[in-house]
Design a protein around this motif. Structure first.
Motif, PDB file in Angstrom:
ATOM      1  N   THR A   5      -4.118 -16.472  94.572  1.00 22.78           N
ATOM      2  CA  THR A   5      -4.416 -15.049  94.421  1.00 22.78           C
ATOM      3  C   THR A   5      -4.741 -14.419  95.766  1.00 22.78           C
ATOM      4  N   THR A   6      -4.133 -13.275  96.020  1.00 20.45           N
ATOM      5  CA  THR A   6      -4.438 -12.472  97.211  1.00 20.45           C
ATOM      6  C   THR A   6      -4.957 -11.122  96.745  1.00 20.45           C
ATOM      7  N   TYR A   7      -6.138 -10.753  97.230  1.00 22.26           N
ATOM      8  CA  TYR A   7      -6.770  -9.504  96.813  1.00 22.26           C
ATOM      9  C   TYR A   7      -6.925  -8.594  98.029  1.00 22.26           C
ATOM     10  N   LEU A   8      -6.409  -7.365  97.917  1.00 21.33           N
ATOM     11  CA  LEU A   8      -6.442  -6.392  99.006  1.00 21.33           C
ATOM     12  C   LEU A   8      -7.104  -5.104  98.538  1.00 21.33           C
ATOM     13  N   GLU A   9      -7.684  -4.383  99.486  1.00 19.02           N
ATOM     14  CA  GLU A   9      -8.253  -3.070  99.181  1.00 19.02           C
ATOM     15  C   GLU A   9      -7.879  -2.073 100.266  1.00 19.02           C
ATOM     16  N   LEU A  10      -7.803  -0.818  99.861  1.00 19.97           N
ATOM     17  CA  LEU A  10      -7.630   0.302 100.788  1.00 19.97           C
ATOM     18  C   LEU A  10      -8.733   1.297 100.465  1.00 19.97           C
ATOM     19  N   SER A  11      -9.698   1.422 101.373  1.00 19.38           N
ATOM     20  CA  SER A  11     -10.833   2.308 101.131  1.00 19.38           C
ATOM     21  C   SER A  11     -11.200   3.001 102.429  1.00 19.38           C
ATOM     22  N   GLU A  12     -11.356   4.317 102.349  1.00 15.35           N
ATOM     23  CA  GLU A  12     -11.714   5.106 103.527  1.00 15.35           C
ATOM     24  C   GLU A  12     -12.960   5.920 103.226  1.00 15.35           C
ATOM     25  N   ASP A  13     -13.947   5.818 104.098  1.00 13.98           N
ATOM     26  CA  ASP A  13     -15.199   6.546 103.892  1.00 13.98           C
ATOM     27  C   ASP A  13     -14.988   8.050 103.941  1.00 13.98           C
ATOM     28  N   HIS A  18      -9.439   4.734  97.552  1.00 14.17           N
ATOM     29  CA  HIS A  18     -10.394   3.700  97.141  1.00 14.17           C
ATOM     30  C   HIS A  18      -9.679   2.842  96.101  1.00 14.17           C
ATOM     31  N   LYS A  19      -8.709   2.043  96.576  1.00 13.27           N
ATOM     32  CA  LYS A  19      -7.793   1.352  95.681  1.00 13.27           C
ATOM     33  C   LYS A  19      -7.745  -0.143  95.982  1.00 13.27           C
ATOM     34  N   PHE A  20      -7.340  -0.921  94.982  1.00 16.84           N
ATOM     35  CA  PHE A  20      -7.163  -2.355  95.187  1.00 16.84           C
ATOM     36  C   PHE A  20      -5.760  -2.770  94.761  1.00 16.84           C
ATOM     37  N   TYR A  21      -5.364  -3.947  95.247  1.00 17.35           N
ATOM     38  CA  TYR A  21      -4.049  -4.498  94.915  1.00 17.35           C
ATOM     39  C   TYR A  21      -4.193  -6.017  94.920  1.00 17.35           C
ATOM     40  N   GLU A  22      -3.903  -6.633  93.799  1.00 11.75           N
ATOM     41  CA  GLU A  22      -4.095  -8.078  93.650  1.00 11.75           C
ATOM     42  C   GLU A  22      -2.789  -8.733  93.218  1.00 11.75           C
ATOM     43  N   VAL A  23      -2.427  -9.811  93.912  1.00 11.46           N
ATOM     44  CA  VAL A  23      -1.198 -10.540  93.610  1.00 11.46           C
ATOM     45  C   VAL A  23      -1.561 -11.994  93.308  1.00 11.46           C
ATOM     46  N   THR A  24      -1.099 -12.492  92.162  1.00  9.48           N
ATOM     47  CA  THR A  24      -1.371 -13.874  91.766  1.00  9.48           C
ATOM     48  C   THR A  24      -0.068 -14.594  91.461  1.00  9.48           C
ATOM     49  N   VAL A  25       0.116 -15.751  92.091  1.00  8.93           N
ATOM     50  CA  VAL A  25       1.263 -16.613  91.811  1.00  8.93           C
ATOM     51  C   VAL A  25       0.756 -17.838  91.062  1.00  8.93           C
ATOM     52  N   LYS A  68       0.814  -0.505 104.718  1.00  9.13           N
ATOM     53  CA  LYS A  68       0.302   0.796 104.287  1.00  9.13           C
ATOM     54  C   LYS A  68      -1.201   0.937 104.531  1.00  9.13           C
ATOM     55  N   GLY A  69      -1.827  -0.111 105.078  1.00  8.32           N
ATOM     56  CA  GLY A  69      -3.244  -0.008 105.405  1.00  8.32           C
ATOM     57  C   GLY A  69      -4.173  -0.855 104.563  1.00  8.32           C
ATOM     58  N   TYR A  70      -3.652  -1.538 103.549  1.00 10.17           N
ATOM     59  CA  TYR A  70      -4.489  -2.428 102.741  1.00 10.17           C
ATOM     60  C   TYR A  70      -4.919  -3.633 103.579  1.00 10.17           C
ATOM     61  N   ALA A  71      -6.082  -4.202 103.251  1.00 13.94           N
ATOM     62  CA  ALA A  71      -6.597  -5.362 103.981  1.00 13.94           C
ATOM     63  C   ALA A  71      -7.281  -6.313 103.003  1.00 13.94           C
ATOM     64  N   PRO A  72      -7.341  -7.614 103.342  1.00 16.96           N
ATOM     65  CA  PRO A  72      -8.031  -8.571 102.469  1.00 16.96           C
ATOM     66  C   PRO A  72      -9.480  -8.162 102.236  1.00 16.96           C
ATOM     67  N   ALA A  73      -9.962  -8.374 101.021  1.00 14.67           N
ATOM     68  CA  ALA A  73     -11.323  -7.970 100.670  1.00 14.67           C
ATOM     69  C   ALA A  73     -11.873  -8.929  99.622  1.00 14.67           C
ATOM     70  N   VAL A  74     -13.150  -8.751  99.316  1.00 14.59           N
ATOM     71  CA  VAL A  74     -13.825  -9.564  98.303  1.00 14.59           C
ATOM     72  C   VAL A  74     -14.090  -8.689  97.085  1.00 14.59           C
TER      73      VAL A  74
END
Length: 229
Positions: A5-13, A18-25, A68-74
């Protein structure tokens, strides 16, 4: 073999992104989950003939989001943001003509206009999008590659349909490519709900496109110039 699983977020103060994107193989199965941070989001699943093909598709999707600016997150580290929905109350006007509050010269013909409780956004044929407050004071200007056809909003996200055949996310500090529309579709108008994009085109047709830029369906029109979705 455990799932990957790879979990990414795009959030700007300073923006509303304020979005997430998760990919699971999981073996030959690929699951994509996306939406606003803190929400369950939407889920899309697909299967492949081999594990390598599933991993390759996952890597492609992850790469697109990172660009597009997403980065790994928890998960859970960032808190959800509330979505403010305005309650609109209207009454029938008794005036013969609406009063002009103010005027703004956009520099070229403007088709894209968006207004909410805080700002007014105007996009013109030169690709310039100007954000003004309700006193007609310019707050920000950004430029798209081509003319702006329309500006619409979905919760906290704001999108612009462009004459280059793409749809851009205006929620952050700079525009980001959100949807790649087929080059043969000349966008006239669009609307979006829960990540599903509706596009009407110059030939009178209507298309529905999901968050992965995949066409859900297309319907031809009997006329031309479909302006509203």
């Amino acid at each position: 073999m455990p799932a990957e699983t790879t979990y990414l977020e795009l959030s700007e103060d300073a923006g509303s992104s304020h979005k997430f994107y998760e990919v699971t193989v999981d073996g030959t199965d690929l699951t994509v989950r996306y939406g606003r941070i803190g929400d369950r989001g939407q889920v899309k699943q697909s299967s492949f003939t081999t594990v390598d093909k599933a991993r390759a598709e996952a890597a492609k999707k992850i790469g697109e989001k990172v660009r597009k600016g997403y980065a790994p997150a928890v998960i859970g580290q960032r808190q959800p943001r509330s979505v403010t929905r305005r309650q609109i109350v209207s009454t029938r006007s008794t005036a013969k003509s609406a009063p002009v509050l103010w005027r703004y010269r956009s520099g070229s013909p403007a088709f894209g206009v968006f207004v909410d409780g805080d700002v007014c956004m105007v996009g013109n044929e030169a690709g310039l999008i100007t954000t003004l407050n309700h006193r007609a004071e310019v707050q920000q200007q950004v430029r798209l590659p081509d003319g702006v056809k329309c500006i619409v909003a979905d919760d906290g996200w704001i999108y612009a349909g462009c004459d280059d055949g793409n749809v851009y996310d205006l929620s952050g500090k700079v525009p980001r490519l959100a949807y790649r529309i087929a080059p043969e579709i000349d966008i006239y108008w669009l609307d979006i709900h829960d990540g599903v994009l509706g596009v009407s085109d110059a030939n009178g047709g209507i298309s529905a496109i999901d968050h992965e830029d995949q066409f859900l369906w297309q319907r031809p029109g009997r006329g031309t110039s479909a302006w509203m979705v």
